[in-house]
Enzyme design. Structure first.
Site, PDB file in Angstrom:
ATOM      1  N   GLU A   1      37.605  35.221  39.945  1.00 46.76           N
ATOM      2  CA  GLU A   1      37.680  36.603  39.491  1.00 46.76           C
ATOM      3  C   GLU A   1      39.110  36.919  39.089  1.00 46.76           C
ATOM      4  O   GLU A   1      40.004  36.065  39.214  1.00 46.76           O
ATOM      5  CB  GLU A   1      37.188  37.562  40.581  1.00 46.76           C
ATOM      6  CG  GLU A   1      38.004  37.491  41.869  1.00 46.76           C
ATOM      7  CD  GLU A   1      37.389  38.279  43.019  1.00 46.76           C
ATOM      8  OE1 GLU A   1      36.144  38.428  43.041  1.00 46.76           O
ATOM      9  OE2 GLU A   1      38.135  38.743  43.896  1.00 46.76           O
TER      10      GLU A   1
ATOM     11  N   HIS B   1      38.124  43.806  46.102  1.00 48.42           N
ATOM     12  CA  HIS B   1      38.819  42.823  46.934  1.00 48.42           C
ATOM     13  C   HIS B   1      40.312  43.115  46.963  1.00 48.42           C
ATOM     14  O   HIS B   1      40.888  43.567  45.971  1.00 48.42           O
ATOM     15  CB  HIS B   1      38.620  41.405  46.385  1.00 48.42           C
ATOM     16  CG  HIS B   1      37.267  40.855  46.655  1.00 48.42           C
ATOM     17  ND1 HIS B   1      36.693  39.865  45.879  1.00 48.42           N
ATOM     18  CD2 HIS B   1      36.352  41.135  47.605  1.00 48.42           C
ATOM     19  CE1 HIS B   1      35.496  39.565  46.355  1.00 48.42           C
ATOM     20  NE2 HIS B   1      35.268  40.325  47.391  1.00 48.42           N
TER      21      HIS B   1
END
Length: 682
Positions: A245, A288
């Site tokens: 990501e 995150h």
């Protein structure tokens, strides 16, 4: 050794790191020597730190029943038994008496750094840290420790852990019902995306060998290349899945390793990948802790390009991994070996390897002109005040003088703080010309680096003293106030450096988990932030309103899955209005609160609920949807896709509700329906 042509494909700041990482010469007494500790299985003796706690107890019962060889645990100040296993007061004593190969740390974020350090000092071979919200500077200190030893390997933090489906060894909180012994190795930043990948390979009849949760933290103890080195020599792994990501450069390092691997291997193992965050909000932290882009770091499209150039098959949704890997294994001639003996087939064969990507490059990430938030970003005038307190000349840009960028941030490749310098000021050139100068967290900035930094900034000899003063001031502020990014623009005026722009982000976790830096936290101005995002934050929901004309409200559990949902909707022709992560421990009430927040956006014409259950249960999500309909008098259509833990129960609740809900278990069908309903209402 990496070949020159491979290194040329990497940004300059990665070339110098990639070359020695893959040297064939013998290395001793380094952290890299601990990579083999990731080979867990039936032989692995596991202890838990925080063993007698509620979460550790529940996890241990489940893991023991599954087959994990848990031999005891540690709770400070306690001796005795728990779950008919020994409890000891220290990790060192547990090492002496129980001789574990690994420890799972199940304590709160504010206790986790001390627990990790205790395990390193006791030389436990493998340490798995699952906690999120561990302060960045605590992790910087831990990585400084790890670099000085060659006994202990860290997985995490902010990771689901590591699990051997073949060896029935789980150290983490992965949903066991998704796993099946097989032959695909998986390494992932995102927990929910990895669970989807696991379920897809299980439905495809392939199963899994070893799954490593790299985790979504800013600083990962184990990265993609570490995992790839294990998978390369693991006879039980025949295919590899990599899930990345936005944030950091680990995917580019993996691409360089893969390219070299494919050239030196006569029959390389096939590799498939997914990268989340193509349509991430520029400069925002996407759920995150590590899902944001620092100056000089690549965006998601750049990562995808490097992986494709290395021969990796890139898919746009994790449910497609099963079919993709079956094709790749068949083409590689590995289809007849090591296949799992059980597992149902995919319900449909519609999951193809079609890869639709935006034609144009995404906006340049993180620049001085953009707003990035890790929940504690201060106003520029307050940032100037902090600089002036350190004797640094700082005021608004007068329009005179060439601007250059100087920052202090985290270097995720070296796992240390660094100076980032760029002689350019416009966003595109700034990031292209940014160069990192890492320094040891414990030793501090090395003044011998100043000449090289000055040369890169295209400053003359006469400016070095002023440059050193600015660097020292920024480093002092970075270290003492636990910043994660201090980014400045400066001009050279009469031989002195003057800061004319400043963007400062401080680690909110340091205050939330340990109550450190209360003076910095007091500088937060909530009136500068979006009211809906603030409302969501109170309930533990990460909500980011996306710019543009998005008309599909998204409600997802898990940051990686939420990013991928936005990306996959775009690939299918839809436009998400928001990013929303309910969190791994969502409740029915949290789901209702999520609906409340989404409904405040007048652009939203349909709500798309995309859930893959890990810690979050499918039936609980379904009840949350029903609760929202009942209490909020829902008037917008809702499409619900539930897979994973308790998926059948959740789907049944939705189907029997009698409410105008559209329920699916296939993502593409659900996405198509959401897009149809959104466009119909326009």
């Amino acid at each position: 050794m990496i070949r020159p042509q491979v290194l040329r494909g990497l940004p300059p700041n990665l070339r110098r790191r990639a070359h020695p990482s893959f040297s064939t010469s013998v290395r001793h007494n380094s952290y890299e020597d601990t990579i083999s500790n990731l080979r867990i299985g039936k032989h692995t003796r596991v202890i838990f730190q925080g063993f007698t706690g509620r979460q550790a107890t529940a996890n241990a019962k489940e893991s023991i029943h599954w087959g994990t060889n848990i031999v005891g645990g540690v709770t400070p100040g306690k001796n005795g038994e728990h779950l008919r296993l020994p409890v000891l007061p220290t990790v060192r004593q547990a090492m002496e008496e129980l001789k574990p190969d690994a420890t799972g740390i199940y304590v709160a974020a504010h206790q986790a750094p001390g627990a990790i350090e205790e395990a390193i000092e006791a030389e436990v071979p493998l340490v798995v840290a699952v906690a999120e919200h561990i302060p960045i500077h605590d992790m910087l200190r831990i990585h400084s420790m790890l670099r000085t030893q060659s006994k202990t390997r860290l997985v995490g933090a902010n990771a689901p852990g590591i699990i051997s489906a073949i060896g029935k060894c789980r150290i983490g909180f992965q949903p066991l019902q998704c796993f099946m012994p097989g032959r695909v190795g998986i390494v992932a930043k995102s927990g929910t995306l990895s669970y989807e990948a696991v379920a897809s390979t299980t439905r495809a009849g392939l199963g899994q060998s070893l799954c490593i949760g790299m985790g979504g933290d800013v600083l990962a103890g184990t990265n993609f290349v570490d995992a790839l080195k294990i998978f390369e020599h693991d006879n039980e792994t025949e295919g590899i899945i990599l899930i990345g990501e936005i944030g950091g450069e680990a995917e580019l390092e993996a691409a360089a390793w893969i390219e070299d691997y494919k050239k030196r291997s006569s029959n390389p193992k096939p590799i498939a990948a997914l990268i989340g965050g193509i349509h991430a909000a520029p400069g925002r932290v996407m759920g995150h802790a590590g899902a944001f882009t620092l100056p000089g770091e690549p965006d998601a499209l750049t990562k995808i390009k490097h992986l494709k150039d290395a021969g990796v098959t890139v898919v746009n949704h994790p449910a497609k991994f099963g079919d993709a890997m079956k094709v790749l294994l068949g083409n590689s001639g590995r289809a007849s070996t090591g296949a799992a003996t059980s597992g149902s087939s995919q319900r449909r064969t519609m999951h193809t390897m079609r890869r639709v990507r935006p034609a144009s490059k995404a906006p340049a990430p993180s620049s001085i002109a953009r707003v990035q938030k890790r929940n504690l970003y201060i106003r520029e005038n307050l940032a100037f005040d902090l600089l002036r307190e350190r004797g640094i000349n700082a005021s608004e840009y007068s329009g005179k003088g060439r601007k250059r960028m100087l920052a202090v941030a985290v270097d995720r490749a070296s796992l240390s703080p660094c100076i980032i310098a760029s002689p350019a000021s416009d966003p595109e050139s700034l990031h292209a010309e940014a160069k990192k100068f890492p320094f040891d967290y414990n030793k501090g900035f090395d003044t011998n680096q100043v000449p090289a930094i000055a040369e890169h900034l295209q400053l003359g000899q006469s400016s070095k003293e002023s440059l050193l003063k600015l660097i020292n001031g920024l480093v002092d502020l970075y270290m003492k106030k636990e910043a994660f990014l201090l980014e400045t623009m400066f001009v050279l005026r009469l031989g002195e450096l003057k800061v004319v722009r400043a963007r400062m982000g401080f680690d909110d976790a340091a205050f939330r988990s340990t109550k450190r830096q209360s003076d910095i936290h007091a500088l937060r101005r909530t009136e500068d932030e979006d009211a809906q995002e603030l409302e969501a934050e109170k309930d533990g929901i990460v909500y980011i309103k996306l710019a543009g004309d998005g008309n599909i409200g998204t409600l997802v559990n898990g940051a990686g899955l939420a990013m991928n949902t936005v990306d996959a909707l775009a690939d299918a022709g839809g436009k998400a209005a928001n990013f929303l992560d309910t969190g791994g421990k969502a409740t029915s009430e949290t789901v209702k609160k999520s609906f409340e927040v989404i409904l405040q956006d007048e652009r939203v014409k349909v709500i798309f609920v995309n859930i893959f259950g890990g810690l979050t249960l499918g039936d609980m999500i379904a009840n949350g949807v029903l609760l929202a309909f009942k209490e909020l008098e829902m008037r917008l259509p809702v499409v619900v896709r539930i897979r994973g833990t308790n998926e059948a129960e959740g789907q049944k609740i939705i189907a029997e509700s009698g409410l105008p809900l559209h329920a699916y278990d296939d993502f593409e069908e659900a996405a198509a329906k959401a897009i149809e309903l959104a466009n119909r209402s326009e």
